[in-house]
Design an enzyme around this catalytic site. Structure first.
Site, short mmCIF file in Angstrom:
data_model
loop_
_atom_site.label_atom_id
_atom_site.label_comp_id
_atom_site.label_asym_id
_atom_site.label_seq_id
_atom_site.Cartn_x
_atom_site.Cartn_y
_atom_site.Cartn_z
N GLY A 200 -72.44 -48.89 34.54
CA GLY A 200 -72.34 -48.87 33.08
C GLY A 200 -72.57 -50.26 32.48
O GLY A 200 -72.95 -51.21 33.17
N TYR A 201 -72.33 -50.32 31.19
CA TYR A 201 -72.64 -51.54 30.41
C TYR A 201 -71.87 -52.76 30.94
O TYR A 201 -72.46 -53.74 31.40
CB TYR A 201 -72.33 -51.24 28.95
N ASP B 5 -70.26 -44.46 40.97
CA ASP B 5 -70.51 -43.98 39.60
C ASP B 5 -71.01 -42.54 39.68
O ASP B 5 -71.74 -42.20 40.62
CB ASP B 5 -71.56 -44.88 38.91
N ASN B 6 -70.65 -41.73 38.70
CA ASN B 6 -71.22 -40.37 38.66
C ASN B 6 -72.37 -40.29 37.65
O ASN B 6 -72.91 -39.22 37.43
CB ASN B 6 -70.14 -39.31 38.35
N SER C 269 -58.23 -51.59 26.28
CA SER C 269 -58.94 -51.82 25.02
C SER C 269 -57.96 -52.26 23.94
O SER C 269 -56.79 -51.84 23.93
CB SER C 269 -59.59 -50.49 24.61
N THR D 276 -57.87 -51.07 21.27
CA THR D 276 -57.53 -49.84 20.55
C THR D 276 -56.10 -49.39 20.86
O THR D 276 -55.52 -48.61 20.09
CB THR D 276 -58.59 -48.75 20.86
N TYR E 247 -58.73 -41.18 22.95
CA TYR E 247 -59.29 -42.22 23.83
C TYR E 247 -58.27 -43.34 24.02
O TYR E 247 -57.97 -43.76 25.14
CB TYR E 247 -60.60 -42.77 23.24
N LYS F 57 -56.02 -44.85 27.44
CA LYS F 57 -55.90 -46.25 27.91
C LYS F 57 -54.42 -46.65 27.99
O LYS F 57 -53.98 -47.27 28.95
CB LYS F 57 -56.65 -47.19 26.95
P1 NAD Z 1 -70.03 -47.23 30.10
O1 NAD Z 1 -69.97 -45.81 29.68
O2 NAD Z 1 -71.32 -47.96 29.98
O3 NAD Z 1 -69.53 -47.35 31.63
C1 NAD Z 1 -68.60 -46.46 32.21
C2 NAD Z 1 -69.19 -46.00 33.53
O4 NAD Z 1 -68.27 -45.10 34.16
C3 NAD Z 1 -70.50 -45.23 33.36
O5 NAD Z 1 -71.46 -45.75 34.25
C4 NAD Z 1 -70.13 -43.79 33.68
O6 NAD Z 1 -71.23 -43.08 34.21
C5 NAD Z 1 -68.99 -43.99 34.67
N1 NAD Z 1 -68.04 -42.89 34.77
C6 NAD Z 1 -67.41 -42.24 33.75
N2 NAD Z 1 -66.57 -41.31 34.24
C7 NAD Z 1 -66.67 -41.38 35.59
C8 NAD Z 1 -66.03 -40.67 36.65
N3 NAD Z 1 -65.14 -39.69 36.41
N4 NAD Z 1 -66.36 -40.99 37.93
C9 NAD Z 1 -67.27 -41.96 38.18
N5 NAD Z 1 -67.90 -42.66 37.22
C10 NAD Z 1 -67.59 -42.37 35.93
O7 NAD Z 1 -68.88 -48.00 29.33
P2 NAD Z 1 -68.58 -49.57 29.24
O8 NAD Z 1 -68.81 -49.97 27.84
O9 NAD Z 1 -69.21 -50.30 30.33
O10 NAD Z 1 -67.00 -49.53 29.44
C11 NAD Z 1 -66.40 -49.74 30.70
C12 NAD Z 1 -64.92 -49.53 30.57
O11 NAD Z 1 -64.39 -50.42 29.59
C13 NAD Z 1 -64.52 -48.11 30.10
O12 NAD Z 1 -63.36 -47.75 30.81
C14 NAD Z 1 -64.23 -48.30 28.63
O13 NAD Z 1 -63.31 -47.37 28.16
C15 NAD Z 1 -63.66 -49.71 28.61
N6 NAD Z 1 -63.82 -50.37 27.31
C16 NAD Z 1 -65.08 -50.47 26.77
C17 NAD Z 1 -65.23 -51.07 25.52
C18 NAD Z 1 -66.58 -51.18 24.89
O14 NAD Z 1 -66.66 -51.45 23.71
N7 NAD Z 1 -67.69 -51.01 25.61
C19 NAD Z 1 -64.11 -51.58 24.84
C20 NAD Z 1 -62.86 -51.47 25.42
C21 NAD Z 1 -62.72 -50.85 26.68
C1 UD1 Z 2 -64.84 -48.67 18.25
C2 UD1 Z 2 -63.67 -47.83 18.68
C3 UD1 Z 2 -62.82 -48.63 19.65
C4 UD1 Z 2 -63.66 -49.13 20.81
C5 UD1 Z 2 -64.83 -49.95 20.24
C6 UD1 Z 2 -65.75 -50.48 21.27
C7 UD1 Z 2 -63.23 -46.41 16.72
C8 UD1 Z 2 -62.28 -46.08 15.62
N1 UD1 Z 2 -62.89 -47.45 17.51
O1 UD1 Z 2 -64.31 -49.80 17.62
O2 UD1 Z 2 -61.79 -47.81 20.16
O3 UD1 Z 2 -62.89 -49.94 21.68
O4 UD1 Z 2 -65.57 -49.11 19.36
O5 UD1 Z 2 -66.40 -49.43 21.93
O6 UD1 Z 2 -64.26 -45.77 16.90
N2 UD1 Z 2 -69.98 -49.84 11.68
C9 UD1 Z 2 -70.86 -49.58 10.65
N3 UD1 Z 2 -71.94 -48.77 10.91
C10 UD1 Z 2 -72.18 -48.22 12.14
C11 UD1 Z 2 -71.26 -48.50 13.19
C12 UD1 Z 2 -70.16 -49.31 12.92
O7 UD1 Z 2 -70.69 -50.05 9.54
O8 UD1 Z 2 -73.16 -47.49 12.30
C13 UD1 Z 2 -68.83 -50.73 11.41
C14 UD1 Z 2 -67.47 -50.08 11.63
O9 UD1 Z 2 -67.03 -49.44 10.47
C15 UD1 Z 2 -66.63 -51.31 12.02
C16 UD1 Z 2 -67.61 -52.23 12.74
O10 UD1 Z 2 -68.91 -51.80 12.33
O11 UD1 Z 2 -66.17 -51.96 10.87
C17 UD1 Z 2 -67.52 -52.14 14.25
O12 UD1 Z 2 -67.65 -50.77 14.63
P1 UD1 Z 2 -67.81 -50.32 16.15
O13 UD1 Z 2 -68.88 -51.13 16.81
O14 UD1 Z 2 -67.96 -48.83 16.17
O15 UD1 Z 2 -66.45 -50.76 16.82
P2 UD1 Z 2 -64.93 -50.42 16.38
O16 UD1 Z 2 -64.89 -49.45 15.27
O17 UD1 Z 2 -64.24 -51.71 16.19
#
Ligand code: NAD
Ligand code: UD1
Length: 357
Positions: free
Chosen positions: A27-28, A48-49, A142, A144, A166, A170
């Site tokens: 993932g990312y 990863d799945n 997160s 969140t 969600y 967490k």
């Molecule tokens: P992502 O979706 O890119 O990566 C998650 C990976 O987990 C993916 O490759 C997906 O295929 C894999 N996956 C999901 N369910 C699975 C399962 N049951 N078994 C095996 N693989 C599985 O997301 P990301 O942005 O890289 O986030 C990684 C972690 O960080 C997540 O747990 C997410 O909740 C947490 N997180 C992300 C953000 C964000 O903004 N990106 C913010 C806070 C927390």
């Molecule tokens: C969201 C999730 C949060 C998660 C985070 C990163 C919600 C309520 N929260 O946070 O749990 O950890 O993503 O994955 O969804 N915005 C726009 N236009 C868009 C998209 C976003 O104006 O098309 C604004 C939003 O209103 C916000 C800011 O951009 O003010 C950031 O948004 P986003 O990137 O979705 O992150 P969060 O809302 O902070």
């Protein structure tokens, strides 16, 4: 030195590399962390799945790091026996656990799938760790989990009150980890509360590749820039913030990936567990991000002001002091760096990893 000799030394180094299980490693954030792991002499073992990713990301990690030796196991973390077998086979020393689902909106319409993947999945991994004798876990939590701000910036002591399923998953995994480390078992855990990760590896080879229409701001802006979306909807311009748009603490994904290595090494060096914010401590508005992206890309981002998005908070950002005190870590990359690298990724891969699949 003879070529054969060099090869033997290279494979010896690999044999000695400490192996780290990385569920969700395709993932990312996981793929960026795999780069850091390899560059610091560890061998990631990816599970990863591919529910939200592509194996191409790991091929790109190999290109960036010059390795051809990252095992990738296609499996679901809920398969406890398989997880235990993989940990044993590769003699993993620790787990950096990214696997899970992350779309807030989807979690409200399909909550059981979120509890199954995120909570049951984490429980399964912990069970497997106990059976296989793996002692350290870094967990992706997160910001969140904090919910509506009682005070800002959020410190780690801020009350926890997630406002969506969600966030609840967490929070639940955090509780489970805290109970586990308080028990007689000898697992320790580093809980990392990410703020808003954006950007990409500076090579432009890996980045965020969301399915369908992006929910999050930065991938949406980047897709407007390459013409995949007509304009950005700015959700709300009447918040009590300097320009009326939402304010967040954006963190470069490479800074975030580095923090995982520091957290991992802290866990491997001492028995203590910890929970820590990973953010910069600075809030930027939606319009700040749009302006910075326009500057970095040279593209004008068409935008329209739209209704507030239900569930959005006006503003929040991290208190990053504890991360510095505990881990000696702080962000070093700026919003300009985040936009430049996001643009490198998006412009080189307008359709994400699709072309290579
Ligand atoms: P992502 O979706 O890119 O990566 C998650 C990976 O987990 C993916 O490759 C997906 O295929 C894999 N996956 C999901 N369910 C699975 C399962 N049951 N078994 C095996 N693989 C599985 O997301 P990301 O942005 O890289 O986030 C990684 C972690 O960080 C997540 O747990 C997410 O909740 C947490 N997180 C992300 C953000 C964000 O903004 N990106 C913010 C806070 C927390
Ligand atoms: C969201 C999730 C949060 C998660 C985070 C990163 C919600 C309520 N929260 O946070 O749990 O950890 O993503 O994955 O969804 N915005 C726009 N236009 C868009 C998209 C976003 O104006 O098309 C604004 C939003 O209103 C916000 C800011 O951009 O003010 C950031 O948004 P986003 O990137 O979705 O992150 P969060 O809302 O902070």
């Amino acid at each position: 030195m003879e070529q054969g000799q060099m090869r033997r030394i290279a494979s010896l180094d690999r044999d000695q590399a400490r192996r780290i299980l990385v569920p969700g490693g395709a993932g990312y954030i996981g793929s960026h962390t795999c780069v850091e792991l390899v560059q610091r002499g560890y061998q990631p073992v990816v599970v990863d799945n591919f529910v939200n990713s592509s194996p191409v990301s790991i091929e790109r990690v190999c290109q960036i790091t010059g390795t051809n030796d990252i095992p990738v196991i296609e499996a679901d973390i809920r398969d406890t026996k398989r997880m235990e077998a993989v940990m044993r086979e590769y003699e993993c020393e620790a787990v950096i656990h990214f696997a899970g689902l992350k779309a807030v909106g989807e979690s409200t319409t399909d909550p059981l799938n979120y509890y199954a993947n995120n909570v049951q999945g984490s429980l399964s991994l912990l069970d497997a760790m106990e059976s296989a004798g793996v002692k350290h876990i870094v967990f992706s939590s997160s910001a969140t989990v904090y919910g509506t701000p009682v005070f800002l910036p959020y410190t780690e002591e801020h009350p926890l009150a997630p406002t969506n399923p969600y966030g609840m998953t967490k929070y639940t995994v955090e509780l489970m980890l805290n109970d586990l480390v308080a028990s007689a078992c000898d697992i320790n855990a580093g809980i990392l509360r990410y703020f808003n990760p954006i950007g990409a590896h500076p090579s432009g080879k890996i980045g965020e590749d969301p399915n369908g229409i992006p929910n999050n701001l930065m991938p949406f802006v980047a897709q407007v820039a390459v013409g995949r979306r007509p304009h950005l909807n700015v959700f709300g311009n009447d918040y009590d913030t300097p320009d009326g748009t939402g304010v967040r603490d954006y963190i470069h994904v490479v800074d975030l990936a580095e923090a995982h290595i520091v957290a991992l090494e802290k866990l491997m060096a001492s028995p203590d567990s910890f929970t820590v914010n990973l953010g910069s401590g600075t809030g930027y508005s939606v319009l700040d991000v749009v302006k910075a992206f326009e500057k970095a890309s040279g593209c004008e981002i068409a935008l329209e002001f739209a209704e507030r998005r239900p569930g959005d908070l006006p503003a929040y950002w991290a208190d990053p002091a504890y991360a510095l005190e505990l881990l000696g870590w702080k962000t070093r990359l700026t919003l300009e760096d985040m936009c430049r690298d996001q643009w490198a990724w998006q412009s080189q891969n307008p359709n994400g990893y699709l072309e290579d699949q």
